[in-house]
Design a protein around this motif. Structure first.
Motif, mmCIF file in Angstrom:
data_model
loop_
_atom_site.group_PDB
_atom_site.id
_atom_site.type_symbol
_atom_site.label_atom_id
_atom_site.label_comp_id
_atom_site.label_asym_id
_atom_site.label_seq_id
_atom_site.Cartn_x
_atom_site.Cartn_y
_atom_site.Cartn_z
ATOM 1 N N MET A 82 -6.785 4.887 -3.421
ATOM 2 C CA MET A 82 -6.933 4.322 -2.666
ATOM 3 C C MET A 82 -6.395 3.982 -4.020
ATOM 4 O O MET A 82 -5.829 4.011 -5.449
ATOM 5 C CB MET A 82 -8.413 3.699 -2.482
ATOM 6 N N SER A 83 -6.140 2.721 -4.049
ATOM 7 C CA SER A 83 -5.280 0.965 -5.291
ATOM 8 C C SER A 83 -5.705 0.037 -5.001
ATOM 9 O O SER A 83 -6.665 -0.262 -3.364
ATOM 10 C CB SER A 83 -3.654 0.771 -4.685
ATOM 11 N N CYS A 132 -4.833 -2.906 -2.535
ATOM 12 C CA CYS A 132 -4.266 -2.613 -1.822
ATOM 13 C C CYS A 132 -5.249 -3.118 -0.389
ATOM 14 O O CYS A 132 -6.447 -2.863 -0.670
ATOM 15 C CB CYS A 132 -4.020 -1.324 -1.260
ATOM 16 N N GLU A 152 -10.745 9.897 -1.400
ATOM 17 C CA GLU A 152 -10.471 8.828 -1.150
ATOM 18 C C GLU A 152 -9.427 8.593 -2.125
ATOM 19 O O GLU A 152 -9.558 8.845 -3.099
ATOM 20 C CB GLU A 152 -11.227 7.434 -0.765
ATOM 21 N N HIS A 210 -12.934 -0.238 2.913
ATOM 22 C CA HIS A 210 -14.189 -0.915 1.581
ATOM 23 C C HIS A 210 -15.518 -1.912 2.623
ATOM 24 O O HIS A 210 -16.618 -1.377 2.021
ATOM 25 C CB HIS A 210 -13.915 -0.719 0.323
ATOM 26 N N THR A 241 -1.533 4.481 0.008
ATOM 27 C CA THR A 241 -2.951 4.267 0.370
ATOM 28 C C THR A 241 -3.623 3.447 1.265
ATOM 29 O O THR A 241 -2.837 2.434 1.769
ATOM 30 C CB THR A 241 -2.953 3.297 -0.936
ATOM 31 N N PRO A 242 -5.103 3.634 1.994
ATOM 32 C CA PRO A 242 -5.666 4.498 1.612
ATOM 33 C C PRO A 242 -5.009 5.543 2.004
ATOM 34 O O PRO A 242 -4.733 6.168 3.251
ATOM 35 C CB PRO A 242 -7.123 4.343 2.066
ATOM 36 N N ASP A 269 -6.620 2.961 6.943
ATOM 37 C CA ASP A 269 -7.491 2.705 7.018
ATOM 38 C C ASP A 269 -7.745 3.052 8.438
ATOM 39 O O ASP A 269 -7.302 3.236 9.465
ATOM 40 C CB ASP A 269 -7.322 1.096 6.790
ATOM 41 N N CYS A 314 1.005 -1.355 0.211
ATOM 42 C CA CYS A 314 0.291 -0.397 -0.296
ATOM 43 C C CYS A 314 1.292 1.273 -0.029
ATOM 44 O O CYS A 314 0.399 2.716 0.011
ATOM 45 C CB CYS A 314 -0.980 -0.294 1.432
ATOM 46 N N HIS A 336 -5.634 -2.085 2.705
ATOM 47 C CA HIS A 336 -6.105 -1.966 3.468
ATOM 48 C C HIS A 336 -7.015 -1.118 2.497
ATOM 49 O O HIS A 336 -8.328 -0.929 3.577
ATOM 50 C CB HIS A 336 -4.672 -1.345 3.896
ATOM 51 N N CYS A 337 -7.284 -0.203 1.541
ATOM 52 C CA CYS A 337 -7.841 -0.145 1.105
ATOM 53 C C CYS A 337 -9.539 -1.338 0.889
ATOM 54 O O CYS A 337 -10.472 -0.873 0.756
ATOM 55 C CB CYS A 337 -7.683 -0.114 0.011
#
Length: 248
Positions: A94-95, A98, A92, A105, A221-222, A234, A29, A100-101
């Motif tokens: 984000m990848s 990732c 936001e 979500h 990210t995020p 996160d 991330c 953590h993303c």
């Protein structure tokens, strides 16, 4: 990765053949983060402190940002939910690869959407941030952009929830895994190939990332830009709720 190697990678992606060559491990991330550390979401990524008036944790801001400038659209149409005039504005970065993303979500976003976005309190913008070497995340974002506007968020959610099945498939065939999942989102082989050979779209998605990094200091990210502050990592429903409530 050198500039020439990155150029070759992009040309291969745009030729529709590079996705299958993406490594088995999920992309970290951040560029500096070890790939092995990205296997599971790490709650420690969020910098949080306990609020004095509540048991919920409020994330600590990393830095100030020019929110008025940040809210100006970039090269692509803004993908956003809620009232643009809401008192709390969130961007936001984000990848798609990732973890953590994906964790945010899967565990936070829907509750926050219901509680704040749908009630007119929060305007939520999602922006693409595929790391330069991450052709899989770039391709996934391109596919999301090739859907209709009303399908963008559901498509992104589908890919995040199935992140491991396509970003690190057991057989290593990332391209085929993405194709099969994309078919569930309405793609055919032809539309899938056409989307991933769209050089203009690839450049525009990358430009969204570059603007975030160069103008707003996004490095991992995020990253959330919220009412003039930047927060990395996160967030739980409780901590994000506490942050929003402190701004309302």
């Amino acid at each position: 990765m050198s500039t020439s190697e990155l150029s070759i990678t992009k040309r291969r992606l745009l030729g529709g053949i590079a996705i299958a060559a993406v490594g088995l491990a999920l992309t970290a991330c951040s560029d500096a983060e070890d790939k092995a550390a990205s296997a599971e979401p790490n709650p420690a990524v969020s910098n949080e402190t306990t609020a004095s008036t509540t048991s919920a944790q409020i994330p600590t801001a990393d830095r100030d940002v020019d929110m008025e400038e940040a809210l100006k659209p970039g090269p692509l149409k803004e993908m956003a939910l809620g009232d643009p005039n809401a008192p709390v504005k969130v961007i936001e970065y984000m990848s798609m690869t990732c973890p953590h993303c994906a964790h945010f979500h899967e565990n936070t976003f829907e509750a926050i959407k219901t509680k704040y976005v749908d009630t007119g309190k929060v305007y939520f913008v999602l922006r693409e941030f595929p790391f330069p070497q991450d052709t899989a995340s770039l391709a996934a974002f391109m596919l999301a952009r090739c859907t209709t506007e009303d399908k963008y968020f559901p498509f992104v959610s589908m890919f995040l929830k199935q992140q491991r099945t396509w970003a690190a498939p057991s057989d290593g065939d990332v391209r085929n895994a993405m194709l099969q999942l994309s078919k569930m989102g309405g793609f055919t082989q032809e539309t899938f190939d056409a989307c991933l050979t769209n050089a203009q779209l690839a450049g525009d998605v990358s430009a969204v990332r570059d603007r975030g990094a160069q103008e707003f200091g996004v490095q991992s990210t995020p990253t959330f830009l919220i009412n003039g502050k930047a927060y990395s990592g996160d967030m739980s429903v409780d901590s994000m709720s506490a942050l929003f409530d402190s701004m309302l």
